[in-house]
Write a protein that holds these residues in place. Structure first.
Motif, mmCIF file in Angstrom:
data_model
loop_
_atom_site.group_PDB
_atom_site.id
_atom_site.type_symbol
_atom_site.label_atom_id
_atom_site.label_comp_id
_atom_site.label_asym_id
_atom_site.label_seq_id
_atom_site.Cartn_x
_atom_site.Cartn_y
_atom_site.Cartn_z
ATOM 1 N N GLU A 1 43.091 73.895 49.825
ATOM 2 C CA GLU A 1 43.289 75.333 49.646
ATOM 3 C C GLU A 1 42.315 76.057 50.543
ATOM 4 N N SER A 2 42.717 77.219 51.032
ATOM 5 C CA SER A 2 41.814 78.056 51.809
ATOM 6 C C SER A 2 42.276 79.502 51.703
ATOM 7 N N SER B 1 36.551 66.882 44.250
ATOM 8 C CA SER B 1 36.766 68.071 45.078
ATOM 9 C C SER B 1 35.567 69.010 45.040
ATOM 10 N N ARG C 1 34.638 73.275 46.093
ATOM 11 C CA ARG C 1 35.090 74.603 46.528
ATOM 12 C C ARG C 1 33.897 75.311 47.146
ATOM 13 N N HIS D 1 37.152 81.205 51.200
ATOM 14 C CA HIS D 1 36.958 80.042 50.335
ATOM 15 C C HIS D 1 37.701 78.866 50.947
ATOM 16 N N VAL E 1 38.636 74.588 49.949
ATOM 17 C CA VAL E 1 38.569 73.490 48.993
ATOM 18 C C VAL E 1 38.841 72.179 49.730
#
Length: 119
Positions: free
Chosen positions: A32-33, A60, A62, A88, A90
Motif C-alpha cells: 500500500e502507498s 509488515s 507502515r 505512507h 507499507v
C-alpha cells in the motif's frame, strides 16, 4: 514522490544494516502507498525526506514520510521549512521464491524499532 519514498526507505535500511534487498532470501513488497501533496518542489533545490515507523507488525511495517525542500545553502534540518508532501508506505516481507509472508528479519526489525512512533 513515490520514488523518493522508496529510495529513502531502502537507502536507510541498506546503509544502516548492510543488507541488500537484491541478494536477500526475502524482500519487502509494497502492499500500500499514498501521498498528499501540499506544495510544489523547485528543481534543483535539495530535498529532505523524513521517515518514521507508524506501525510495526509481525510481517509488515507502515512508514510515514514527509518531503521537505531546502534552499541551497540552507541547513537540511531547518524545522521552519513547510512540508511539501506527506506519504505512507507499507512493506510486507515475503519469501523471495514462494512469495509467502515471512517475519520481518531481526536486523531490520531492530532498525525499525529505532524510528517507531505512536500513531
Amino acid at each position: 514522490f513515490y520514488e523518493f519514498f522508496d529510495a529513502a526507505i531502502n537507502g536507510w535500511i541498506i546503509t544502516s544494516t548492510g543488507i541488500y534487498p537484491q541478494t536477500a532470501p526475502w524482500l519487502g513488497v509494497v502492499a500500500e502507498s499514498g501521498c498528499r501533496y501540499f506544495s510544489d518542489l523547485r528543481f534543483p533545490d535539495p530535498l529532505v525526506i523524513g521517515l518514521a515507523v507508524a506501525r510495526l507488525g509481525h510481517t509488515s511495517v507502515r512508514y510515514r514520510l514527509g518531503v521537505f525542500q531546502t534552499a541551497h545553502g540552507e541547513p537540511p534540518g531547518d524545522a521552519t521549512r513547510p512540508i511539501a508532501a506527506l506519504g505512507h508506505w507499507v512493506h510486507v516481507y515475503v519469501d523471495r521464491a514462494s512469495r509467502r509472508p515471512v517475519p520481518i528479519p531481526d536486523a531490520i526489525r531492530a532498525l525499525l524499532e529505532t524510528a517507531r512512533i505512536e500513531d
